[in-house]
Design a protein around this motif. Structure first.
Motif, short mmCIF file in Angstrom:
data_model
loop_
_atom_site.label_atom_id
_atom_site.label_comp_id
_atom_site.label_asym_id
_atom_site.label_seq_id
_atom_site.Cartn_x
_atom_site.Cartn_y
_atom_site.Cartn_z
N ASN A 280 -1.83 10.26 3.40
CA ASN A 280 -2.82 9.45 2.71
C ASN A 280 -2.18 8.40 1.80
N ILE A 281 -1.10 8.79 1.15
CA ILE A 281 -0.40 7.85 0.26
C ILE A 281 0.25 6.73 1.06
N LEU A 282 0.91 7.09 2.16
CA LEU A 282 1.63 6.09 2.96
C LEU A 282 0.69 5.14 3.71
N GLU A 283 -0.51 5.62 3.99
CA GLU A 283 -1.46 4.77 4.72
C GLU A 283 -2.39 4.00 3.78
N ALA A 284 -2.19 4.16 2.48
CA ALA A 284 -3.10 3.52 1.52
C ALA A 284 -2.94 2.01 1.47
N HIS B 274 10.19 10.19 -6.60
CA HIS B 274 11.09 11.29 -6.24
C HIS B 274 10.34 12.43 -5.57
N TRP B 275 9.02 12.52 -5.82
CA TRP B 275 8.23 13.54 -5.12
C TRP B 275 8.29 13.33 -3.61
N LEU B 276 8.37 12.07 -3.17
CA LEU B 276 8.43 11.79 -1.74
C LEU B 276 9.74 12.32 -1.15
N ARG B 277 10.81 12.18 -1.91
CA ARG B 277 12.12 12.71 -1.47
C ARG B 277 12.07 14.24 -1.41
N HIS B 278 11.50 14.87 -2.44
CA HIS B 278 11.36 16.33 -2.43
C HIS B 278 10.51 16.78 -1.24
N SER B 279 9.45 16.05 -0.97
CA SER B 279 8.54 16.42 0.12
C SER B 279 9.24 16.28 1.47
N TYR B 280 10.04 15.23 1.62
CA TYR B 280 10.82 15.02 2.85
C TYR B 280 11.71 16.24 3.13
N LEU C 223 -1.51 5.59 -4.95
CA LEU C 223 -2.13 6.83 -5.42
C LEU C 223 -3.61 6.60 -5.76
N GLU C 224 -3.89 5.46 -6.37
CA GLU C 224 -5.28 5.14 -6.72
C GLU C 224 -6.12 4.97 -5.45
N LYS C 225 -5.57 4.27 -4.46
CA LYS C 225 -6.30 4.05 -3.22
C LYS C 225 -6.51 5.35 -2.44
N ALA C 226 -5.49 6.24 -2.50
CA ALA C 226 -5.57 7.51 -1.77
C ALA C 226 -6.32 8.57 -2.55
N LYS C 227 -6.72 8.21 -3.80
CA LYS C 227 -7.46 9.14 -4.68
C LYS C 227 -6.65 10.43 -4.94
N VAL C 228 -5.33 10.24 -5.11
CA VAL C 228 -4.45 11.35 -5.47
C VAL C 228 -4.31 11.35 -6.98
N THR C 229 -4.72 12.45 -7.62
CA THR C 229 -4.71 12.51 -9.08
C THR C 229 -3.48 13.19 -9.66
N LYS C 230 -2.65 13.78 -8.82
CA LYS C 230 -1.42 14.41 -9.30
C LYS C 230 -0.49 13.34 -9.87
N PRO C 231 0.35 13.70 -10.86
CA PRO C 231 1.27 12.72 -11.47
C PRO C 231 2.49 12.46 -10.58
N VAL C 232 2.22 11.94 -9.38
CA VAL C 232 3.26 11.76 -8.36
C VAL C 232 4.25 10.68 -8.79
N THR C 233 5.54 10.94 -8.58
CA THR C 233 6.58 9.93 -8.77
C THR C 233 7.23 9.66 -7.40
N GLU D 167 -0.49 16.12 4.52
CA GLU D 167 -1.74 15.36 4.49
C GLU D 167 -1.75 14.41 3.29
N GLU D 168 -1.29 14.91 2.15
CA GLU D 168 -1.23 14.07 0.95
C GLU D 168 -0.26 12.90 1.15
N VAL D 169 0.90 13.19 1.74
CA VAL D 169 1.88 12.15 2.01
C VAL D 169 1.29 11.09 2.94
#
Length: 347
Positions: free
Chosen positions: A181-185, A294-300, A282-292, A177-179
């Motif tokens: 929101n970020i990709l659709e921002a 590389h987090w997207l690669r880990h999530s994949y 991240l700002e548009k998706a209102k995600v406050t975690k310190p996402v980088t 869900e977080e991913v």
């Protein structure tokens, strides 16, 4: 020297300012350092004032920064050997700088007379005394082992040099869900496509930026990733949804040399600009975690594992040389954890 470093005060905190002319490789490397920040007003990067960073940027007395004349000859020889083995320029620089630290420490001793006891003393009296990190110690140890094993016949027995224990940390993973929101921002098709391609193919940042239009094989629905980490080529499946995004993007931007280009045609999109793309998402998706990125690669990788993909295939898709690197995702996968019932529920 391609950069200048000096001590500064930033918000009453001791920091090290690093200035250099725009260089994509230096920018990439400095971003990997802990708490590296860019000051857009003063046009320099700044980092914590630590012993490790002082060592890294040579903020120590001049006489303590140069190896002996003999040591300098060995550094040149090491660099030539690494070049002949086709190591990348950044890897060569990293290894040479790491070995330099060791040779500077023993600048008053003949290189051929160095022993395993000297390596042990160096780790205890220099690395540990300065409270330098385990990763930095590992980097220097790797350089020492590689050089004395392959280039120089000395008293050092490289097989008996142990690397430091690495701290065991888990990869940072986002929920689906977080991913989403970020990709659709982003509404900008270029920004959206870049982030979607990173997640959908598990790409590293540099792998995305080095893609060329011909690396997208729409007939076979795969992406060809050329000469990535470890100088390896690999292919990864291309999502039909991402292929549709790529077609829309291509029609709108018509890239020439690189798949994603900067403001000028033929200019590679910068890492700094890509970081801003993520930050804005991240700002548009209102995600406050310190996402980088590389987090997207880990999530994949984690989401693939949770959907039942065999670990061996995930290893191939990510381009890992060792299966042990890929196995870390088993520790953050929720699929097995959610099946475990807490004994607390039976109380």
């Amino acid at each position: 020297m391609r950069w200048k470093a000096r001590l500064i005060k930033h918000h009453h905190t001791d920091r090290i300012a690093v200035e250099f002319e725009r260089d994509a490789e230096l920018i990439r490397r400095i971003k990997l350092l802990d708490d590296a920040r860019w000051n857009p007003q003063k046009k320099y990067w700044h980092l914590p004032d630590t012993a490790e960073n002082r060592e890294r940027f040579k903020l120590i007395p001049k006489q303590d920064t140069e190896p002996s004349a003999e040591g300098q000859e060995h550094l040149v020889k090491f660099g030539r050997w690494l070049s002949a083995k086709r190591y990348s320029a950044s890897t060569i620089d990293t290894y040479k700088q790491a070995l330099r630290v060791f040779l500077v420490y023993y600048r008053k001793k003949e290189v051929g007379a160095l022993t395993n006891a000297d390596v042990l003393d160096f780790n205890n009296d220099y690395i540990l005394k300065k409270n330098l990190s385990a990763s930095y110690q590992n980097q220097v140890t790797n350089a020492i082992k590689l050089y004395f094993r392959t280039v120089l016949d000395t008293q050092i027995e490289t097989d008996k040099i142990d690397r430091p224990k690495k701290p065991k940390t888990l990869p940072n993973v986002l929920s689906k869900e977080e991913v989403k929101n970020i990709l659709e921002a982003h509404y900008n098709i270029k920004h959206k496509t870049m982030l979607c391609l990173i997640y959908s193919c598990g790409l590293r940042r540099s792998e995305l930026l080095h893609l060329k239009p011909e690396d997208i094989d729409s007939q076979r629905n795969v992406v060809l990733i050329r000469q990535s980490k470890g100088r390896k080529d690999r292919i990864t499946p291309l999502s039909a949804k991402v292929l549709d995004l790529l077609r829309q993007y291509y029609i709108a931007y018509r890239p020439q040399t690189w798949l994603f280009e900067g403001q000028r045609s033929g200019e590679q999109y910068s890492e700094q600009s890509l970081q801003r793309v993520l930050k804005l998402a991240l700002e548009k998706a209102k995600v406050t975690k310190p996402v980088t990125l590389h987090w997207l690669r880990h999530s994949y990788a984690t989401h693939l594992l949770e959907s039942g993909t065999d670990l061996r295939y995930i290893q191939e898709l990510l381009g890992h040389s060792s299966s042990r690197t890929t196995e870390i995702y088993t520790h953050v996968s929720m699929k097995s954890l959610q099946q475990i019932k807490s004994p607390f529920d039976d109380l």
